[in-house]
Scaffold this motif. Structure first.
Motif, PDB file in Angstrom:
ATOM      1  N   GLU A 147     -14.727   5.920  11.264  1.00  0.00           N
ATOM      2  CA  GLU A 147     -14.677   4.542  11.749  1.00  0.00           C
ATOM      3  C   GLU A 147     -15.936   3.749  11.409  1.00  0.00           C
TER       4      GLU A 147
ATOM      5  N   TYR B 137     -12.676  -3.696   1.890  1.00  0.00           N
ATOM      6  CA  TYR B 137     -11.301  -4.116   2.120  1.00  0.00           C
ATOM      7  C   TYR B 137     -10.846  -3.763   3.527  1.00  0.00           C
ATOM      8  N   GLU B 138      -9.929  -4.562   4.017  1.00  0.00           N
ATOM      9  CA  GLU B 138      -9.386  -4.326   5.346  1.00  0.00           C
ATOM     10  C   GLU B 138      -8.676  -2.976   5.392  1.00  0.00           C
ATOM     11  N   GLN B 139      -8.961  -2.223   6.415  1.00  0.00           N
ATOM     12  CA  GLN B 139      -8.323  -0.931   6.641  1.00  0.00           C
ATOM     13  C   GLN B 139      -7.894  -0.896   8.101  1.00  0.00           C
ATOM     14  N   PRO B 140      -6.598  -0.825   8.358  1.00  0.00           N
ATOM     15  CA  PRO B 140      -6.164  -0.756   9.755  1.00  0.00           C
ATOM     16  C   PRO B 140      -6.761   0.475  10.441  1.00  0.00           C
ATOM     17  N   ARG B 141      -7.334   0.280  11.616  1.00  0.00           N
ATOM     18  CA  ARG B 141      -7.951   1.378  12.363  1.00  0.00           C
ATOM     19  C   ARG B 141      -7.664   1.184  13.846  1.00  0.00           C
ATOM     20  N   ASN B 142      -7.472   2.275  14.519  1.00  0.00           N
ATOM     21  CA  ASN B 142      -7.391   2.276  15.974  1.00  0.00           C
ATOM     22  C   ASN B 142      -8.693   2.867  16.480  1.00  0.00           C
TER      23      ASN B 142
END
Length: 102
Positions: free
Chosen positions: A33, A53-58
């Motif tokens: 993260e 670049y955008e990377q979806p993360r929770n």
């Protein structure tokens, strides 16, 4: 140095200033993260223009970065069950990234 809990989960990444080598060194994996790297560049070296670049993360926790500017700091690490894992001492210019645990 990477610090893991008893379940092999990465708790923290520690880098002594004296161990920073020339060039660029990333101490975390792309899947982590938080990106943590050290740079020891020669005059004229360049970090090329780039994009994160955008990377979806929770994200479910809080990461913490510490850089000791002067003196020293003793840090004890615990897993999520508050069981002791390890202890280190950071000195001037050392850095630490805490990803989980306590």
């Amino acid at each position: 140095m990477k610090i893991y809990d008893t379940n092999k989960n990465l708790i923290a990444v520690f880098k002594k200033y004296k161990d920073i080598k020339n060039s660029k060194n990333f101490l975390t994996d792309n899947k982590d993260e938080f990106q943590f790297g050290t740079f020891n560049l020669e005059k004229g070296d360049e970090i090329k223009r780039h994009i994160h670049y955008e990377q979806p993360r929770n994200i479910y926790g809080t990461s913490e970065a510490i850089v000791v500017l002067d003196g020293s700091l003793k840090v004890s690490f615990f897993d999520n069950d508050k069981k002791f894992i390890d202890e280190i001492i950071l000195n001037k210019n050392d850095s630490l990234l805490i990803l989980s645990g306590g």
